[in-house]
Motif scaffolding. Sequence first.
Motif, short mmCIF file in Angstrom:
data_model
loop_
_atom_site.label_atom_id
_atom_site.label_comp_id
_atom_site.label_asym_id
_atom_site.label_seq_id
_atom_site.Cartn_x
_atom_site.Cartn_y
_atom_site.Cartn_z
N LYS A 184 -53.59 -2.64 -25.46
CA LYS A 184 -53.58 -1.55 -26.44
C LYS A 184 -52.32 -1.51 -27.28
N PHE A 185 -51.20 -2.02 -26.74
CA PHE A 185 -49.90 -1.90 -27.42
C PHE A 185 -49.15 -3.21 -27.36
N ASP A 186 -48.15 -3.33 -28.23
CA ASP A 186 -47.28 -4.51 -28.22
C ASP A 186 -46.15 -4.35 -27.21
N GLN A 208 -38.21 -11.63 -22.18
CA GLN A 208 -38.67 -10.46 -22.90
C GLN A 208 -38.24 -10.47 -24.36
N ASN A 209 -37.05 -10.98 -24.62
CA ASN A 209 -36.46 -10.87 -25.96
C ASN A 209 -36.69 -12.08 -26.85
N ASP A 210 -37.04 -13.21 -26.27
CA ASP A 210 -37.16 -14.45 -27.03
C ASP A 210 -38.64 -14.78 -27.23
N THR A 221 -27.24 15.53 -21.91
CA THR A 221 -27.23 14.38 -21.01
C THR A 221 -27.88 13.19 -21.69
N PRO A 222 -27.18 12.06 -21.81
CA PRO A 222 -27.76 10.89 -22.48
C PRO A 222 -28.84 10.21 -21.64
N ILE A 223 -29.66 9.43 -22.33
CA ILE A 223 -30.72 8.67 -21.67
C ILE A 223 -30.50 7.18 -21.91
N HIS A 224 -30.89 6.39 -20.90
CA HIS A 224 -30.97 4.94 -21.06
C HIS A 224 -32.36 4.61 -21.61
N ILE A 225 -32.46 3.68 -22.53
CA ILE A 225 -33.73 3.29 -23.11
C ILE A 225 -34.13 1.91 -22.59
N MET A 226 -35.33 1.82 -22.04
CA MET A 226 -35.86 0.60 -21.45
C MET A 226 -37.08 0.14 -22.25
N LYS A 227 -37.41 -1.17 -22.14
CA LYS A 227 -38.60 -1.66 -22.84
C LYS A 227 -39.28 -2.76 -22.05
N LEU A 228 -40.57 -2.92 -22.32
CA LEU A 228 -41.37 -3.98 -21.72
C LEU A 228 -42.27 -4.56 -22.79
N ASN A 229 -42.08 -5.84 -23.10
CA ASN A 229 -42.94 -6.54 -24.04
C ASN A 229 -44.24 -6.88 -23.34
N LEU A 230 -45.33 -6.24 -23.74
CA LEU A 230 -46.60 -6.42 -23.02
C LEU A 230 -47.16 -7.82 -23.15
N ALA A 231 -46.78 -8.53 -24.19
CA ALA A 231 -47.21 -9.92 -24.31
C ALA A 231 -46.55 -10.80 -23.26
N LYS A 232 -45.47 -10.31 -22.65
CA LYS A 232 -44.70 -11.08 -21.68
C LYS A 232 -44.90 -10.56 -20.25
N THR A 233 -45.85 -9.66 -20.03
CA THR A 233 -46.11 -9.20 -18.68
C THR A 233 -46.71 -10.33 -17.86
N ILE A 234 -46.50 -10.30 -16.56
CA ILE A 234 -47.01 -11.36 -15.68
C ILE A 234 -47.71 -10.72 -14.49
N ASP A 235 -48.55 -11.51 -13.86
CA ASP A 235 -49.25 -11.06 -12.66
C ASP A 235 -48.29 -11.15 -11.47
N THR A 236 -47.85 -10.00 -10.98
CA THR A 236 -46.88 -10.00 -9.88
C THR A 236 -47.54 -10.06 -8.51
N LYS A 237 -48.87 -10.03 -8.45
CA LYS A 237 -49.54 -10.02 -7.14
C LYS A 237 -49.31 -11.32 -6.38
N ASN A 238 -49.11 -12.41 -7.12
CA ASN A 238 -48.96 -13.71 -6.47
C ASN A 238 -47.50 -14.16 -6.36
N ILE A 239 -46.57 -13.26 -6.65
CA ILE A 239 -45.15 -13.60 -6.54
C ILE A 239 -44.61 -13.00 -5.24
N CYS A 240 -43.82 -13.77 -4.51
CA CYS A 240 -43.26 -13.26 -3.27
C CYS A 240 -42.26 -12.15 -3.58
N SER A 241 -42.04 -11.29 -2.60
CA SER A 241 -41.17 -10.12 -2.80
C SER A 241 -39.74 -10.53 -3.15
N LEU A 242 -39.27 -11.65 -2.60
CA LEU A 242 -37.91 -12.09 -2.88
C LEU A 242 -37.76 -12.50 -4.34
#
Length: 260
Positions: free
Chosen positions: A128-130, A211-213, A170-191
């Motif tokens: 739905k979003f970038d 995320q940035n490149d 009180t200031p806020i930190h701003i975070m971002k997630l590029n949805l085109a760069k999301t990955i399936d974490t179910k198959n990655i080990c916890s470490l």
Amino acid sequence: MERNNFNDSTINTDRLILRHWKETDAEDLYKYASDPEVGPHAGWPVHKSLNESRNVINTIFSNDTTWAIELKETNEVIGCIGYYIHGVSNIDIGENDAEIGYWIGKPYWNKGLCTEALKAIILYCKDKFDTLWADFFVNNPASGRVMEKCGFIDTGKINYCSHLKHGNDTPIHIMKLNLAKTIDTKNICSLLKKKLFDHNGEYHTVWQEIQNDDSLTAITRSRQLHVYRNGKKIHILSGKTQPKIIRDDKINLQYTSKMI
């Protein structure tokens, strides 16, 4: 009056049901929203009465982009999660972006439930979003850790937000997630997850650069993360072994010092 005219977008996870709010949720909402340690951390005032909670459900939560977080074990609503689109977000975002917000009752802190809910919303928003954005008060780093566990990276921007309770002070930190760069974490080990997503993780700078490149992508294979630049594999990252360098690349320089 019960709400029944919204799109069916109920989301199930292992322990949670994310669903639209109902007026009958008012008692559950007041139970946790009246706690002075909950609302101010998320940027909204403490609820002072059951009627106030009921009014919030009817006037603020009654929309297609806000979900009640219901605990399957007890069928109790224990929090809220949702997103704001461009034009109504608390921070400046792109037209094809959204800003995520969430909170959960204090008895359920540090149980991984916010992380579970946020991962589900990320999956819901993926087509739905970038980009997804999120923010947290500098005095609430626990919320930032939830975001990092879900792949968000710190933009380095610190801002004030007048839309939020205490947002002018009180200031806020701003975070971002590029949805085109999301990955399936179910198959990655916890470490490997920890090395990638924790702020001090050995591979976290690599995840930030992915995320940035725009030339970098990554996919999961056999519990590993395979990194590509312009379609050519350059690295394989693993939780338990040294990274395998397929082609020399500048992102290698960002973690070799930590591996020696």
